[in-house]
Motif scaffolding. Structure first.
Motif, PDB file in Angstrom:
ATOM      1  N   SER A  20       0.824  -1.198   0.000  1.00 53.98           N
ATOM      2  CA  SER A  20       0.000   0.000   0.000  1.00 53.98           C
ATOM      3  C   SER A  20       0.862   1.254   0.000  1.00 53.98           C
ATOM      4  CB  SER A  20      -0.925   0.010   1.226  1.00 53.98           C
ATOM      5  OG  SER A  20      -1.809  -1.079   1.171  1.00 53.98           O
ATOM      6  N   LEU A  21       1.891   1.248   0.829  1.00 52.07           N
ATOM      7  CA  LEU A  21       2.758   2.420   0.931  1.00 52.07           C
ATOM      8  C   LEU A  21       3.513   2.650  -0.374  1.00 52.07           C
ATOM      9  CD1 LEU A  21       3.918   4.665   2.696  1.00 52.07           C
ATOM     10  CD2 LEU A  21       5.670   3.059   3.473  1.00 52.07           C
ATOM     11  N   LEU A  22       4.120   1.597  -0.913  1.00 51.24           N
ATOM     12  CA  LEU A  22       4.943   1.744  -2.116  1.00 51.24           C
ATOM     13  C   LEU A  22       4.107   1.986  -3.366  1.00 51.24           C
ATOM     14  CD1 LEU A  22       7.586  -1.032  -1.381  1.00 51.24           C
ATOM     15  CD2 LEU A  22       7.914   1.445  -1.261  1.00 51.24           C
ATOM     16  N   SER A  23       2.896   1.422  -3.419  1.00 53.02           N
ATOM     17  CA  SER A  23       2.024   1.651  -4.577  1.00 53.02           C
ATOM     18  C   SER A  23       1.441   3.053  -4.573  1.00 53.02           C
ATOM     19  CB  SER A  23       0.884   0.624  -4.601  1.00 53.02           C
ATOM     20  OG  SER A  23       1.380  -0.683  -4.799  1.00 53.02           O
ATOM     21  N   SER A  24       1.299   3.648  -3.384  1.00 57.09           N
ATOM     22  CA  SER A  24       0.726   5.000  -3.295  1.00 57.09           C
ATOM     23  C   SER A  24       1.771   6.091  -3.468  1.00 57.09           C
ATOM     24  CB  SER A  24       0.027   5.194  -1.947  1.00 57.09           C
ATOM     25  OG  SER A  24       0.957   5.124  -0.878  1.00 57.09           O
ATOM     26  N   LEU A  25       3.029   5.797  -3.139  1.00 60.54           N
ATOM     27  CA  LEU A  25       4.093   6.795  -3.220  1.00 60.54           C
ATOM     28  C   LEU A  25       4.187   7.464  -4.588  1.00 60.54           C
ATOM     29  CD1 LEU A  25       6.593   8.240  -2.059  1.00 60.54           C
ATOM     30  CD2 LEU A  25       7.961   6.241  -2.751  1.00 60.54           C
ATOM     31  N   PRO A  26       4.164   6.707  -5.700  1.00 64.33           N
ATOM     32  CA  PRO A  26       4.273   7.365  -7.015  1.00 64.33           C
ATOM     33  C   PRO A  26       3.163   8.368  -7.295  1.00 64.33           C
ATOM     34  CG  PRO A  26       4.644   4.996  -7.211  1.00 64.33           C
ATOM     35  CD  PRO A  26       4.132   5.237  -5.830  1.00 64.33           C
ATOM     36  N   TYR A  27       1.958   8.118  -6.778  1.00 60.82           N
ATOM     37  CA  TYR A  27       0.850   9.025  -7.043  1.00 60.82           C
ATOM     38  C   TYR A  27       0.948  10.299  -6.208  1.00 60.82           C
ATOM     39  CZ  TYR A  27      -0.989   5.142  -9.665  1.00 60.82           C
ATOM     40  OH  TYR A  27      -1.132   4.132 -10.581  1.00 60.82           O
ATOM     41  N   LEU A  28       1.620  10.203  -5.071  1.00 59.61           N
ATOM     42  CA  LEU A  28       1.877  11.406  -4.291  1.00 59.61           C
ATOM     43  C   LEU A  28       2.847  12.312  -5.026  1.00 59.61           C
ATOM     44  CD1 LEU A  28       1.604  13.065  -1.701  1.00 59.61           C
ATOM     45  CD2 LEU A  28       3.447  11.684  -0.696  1.00 59.61           C
ATOM     46  N   THR A  29       3.924  11.731  -5.560  1.00 54.88           N
ATOM     47  CA  THR A  29       4.883  12.533  -6.321  1.00 54.88           C
ATOM     48  C   THR A  29       4.261  13.052  -7.620  1.00 54.88           C
ATOM     49  OG1 THR A  29       5.812  10.520  -7.328  1.00 54.88           O
ATOM     50  CG2 THR A  29       6.883  11.350  -5.347  1.00 54.88           C
TER      51      THR A  29
END
Length: 445
Positions: free
Chosen positions: A308-317
């Motif tokens: 969840s954390l790693l899959s969401s990180l790109p969308y934050l950037t």
């Protein structure tokens, strides 16, 4: 002078916050809600499916070469459903069946009647379908039908929002306001992927849908209260801002019901180029949107919380990058450093070349987890150029028909959303999720 608001809260909002930015923020939240409700199943399906049963029943068991010794963690994430990879692909793609058919009608309805209420309906439909998902999941055809209906609601969003943007975004701020609105899609993906994992860990997979289906009710109240179709109907706006927007947009009659010039649309070279570009951008976008959580889980073996954390990180950037890019492009246009055409081309270049290069590069880094995550993050981040590029282009060429134009191009660009989950499900049939096949499919797409 301020139009008479019905409450002191509305009066305060009108005095301190420009109405066009109230619309932009609530529009951004609307797309955050819709994208959050769209992708939550892509995350939850990882723990809804019984992977151990699939391994036991499959006559071909080929593990990813990115091996893990922690098999207990994989077993602990098993769910109650025995959907195979092909079934999962159909379930995930069923959203886009409804999404495909509702785009063009939604565009025309938004232009002729009320884009505000079309957008409101989109969110309400998705709320209801999300709350019913845990029950519908017990019967696979019912779940697919429900996701299809949810897709119909989701299909209302872009045409309605484009219609509203054509009436609320001054030409000088078009990249900025359009990016603020559509960056909500990235923000919604961040929050959905992140909190779906946390809610599952804290409670259950069913709770993911109950929580995420309940919270958007607050947005419905704010949208109905604070947003109108155009400046002439808006109560909470200063006279100065109303004149600024109408002067920038040419003070056109926004209540017209003009006939669509279908022949000119279908033979317009700029429009056809926009449609092709939108399709190509979405090929990359839907690979990342629908398959990234499964890739992180089944190929790289990240646990649910890590996934969840790693899959969401790109969308934050992506969210941060898109806002910065949109503001920089508007600044460059205001200073006459770049033209509107150049600004759109720069954005489209970012959203096309960079993600494609990163996905191809993934096929060469094998099981280097840090390198894969870095490349995926760069790929998703660069997709933020789509908001101030191809999406803003519809308003540039024909603002009065923006809702219908985005409906046409997004219909065509939704085809990858239908085919990609099915395609990936077929090539990973019987859970044959080897590193080579998964990465090759991502790179080629």
């Amino acid at each position: 002078m301020v139009f008479q608001p019905s409450s002191w809260i509305g009066n305060t909002i009108a005095r301190w916050i420009p109405a066009r930015y109230v619309f932009a923020v609530l529009g951004s939240i609307a797309l955050a809600i819709l994208y959050g409700l769209k992708v939550n199943l892509s995350v939850a399906i990882v723990v809804m499916v019984n992977h151990t049963s699939q391994h036991t029943n499959s006559s071909i068991i080929i593990r990813s070469s990115c091996s893990t010794n922690d098999t207990d963690d994989i077993k602990s994430q098993d769910g109650p459903f025995t959907w195979g990879e092909s079934q999962q692909g159909l379930i995930l793609s069923s959203y886009y069946w409804g999404y495909l058919i509702s785009q063009i009608p939604a565009g025309r309805i938004s232009e002729v009647f009320s884009a505000k209420w079309v957008m409101f309906s989109a969110v309400v439909i998705n709320i209801i379908c999300t709350l019913l998902t845990p029950v519908a999941a017990q019967i696979e055809p019912l779940l697919m039908f429900l996701r299809c209906v949810e897709g119909v609601g989701g299909g209302f969003s872009f045409p309605a929002m484009h219609s509203l943007l054509s009436k609320w975004a001054p030409v000088e701020e078009r990249s900025t306001i359009t990016t603020i609105v559509y960056a909500g899609a990235a923000l919604g993906t961040v929050l959905s992927v992140l909190f779906s994992g946390f809610i599952y860990t804290w409670q259950s997979w069913e709770a993911v849908f109950y929580w995420m289906g309940s919270l958007p009710v607050i947005w419905c109240l704010l949208w109905a209260w604070l947003v109108e179709d155009d400046t002439t109907r808006q109560r909470y706006i200063t006279e100065k801002e109303r004149i600024l927007i109408q002067k920038s947009l040419g003070d056109k009659d926004t209540s017209h019901k003009m006939q669509l010039p279908w022949k000119k649309i279908c033979t317009s070279v700029p429009f056809l180029v926009i449609m092709i570009t939108h399709f190509c951008n979405n090929c990359c976008w839907y690979v990342l949107l629908t398959e990234l959580p499964k890739y992180m889980s089944q190929v790289l073996y990240f646990r649910m919380e890590e996934n969840s954390l790693l899959s969401s990180l790109p969308y934050l950037t992506l969210w941060i990058f898109s806002l910065i890019l949109g503001k920089c492009l508007d600044f460059g246009r205001s200073k006459k450093v770049i033209s509107t055409t150049a600004a759109r081309k720069i954005s489209t270049l970012c959203a096309s070349v960079v993600p494609a290069a990163c996905l191809l590069a993934v096929t060469f880094v094998k099981c280097e987890h840090i390198a894969v995550v870095a490349l995926m993050t760069i790929a998703v981040t660069a997709m933020g150029g789509m908001f101030s590029g191809v999406l803003a282009n519809h308003i540039d060429i024909a603002p009065q028909y923006a809702g219908t134009l985005i409906g046409i191009t997004n219909t065509f660009a939704t085809i990858p959303g239908i085919l990609i989950p099915i395609f990936v499900g077929e090539i990973t049939h019987a859970n044959v999720c080897t590193q080579k096949s998964d990465l090759h499919s991502l790179g080629v797409t």
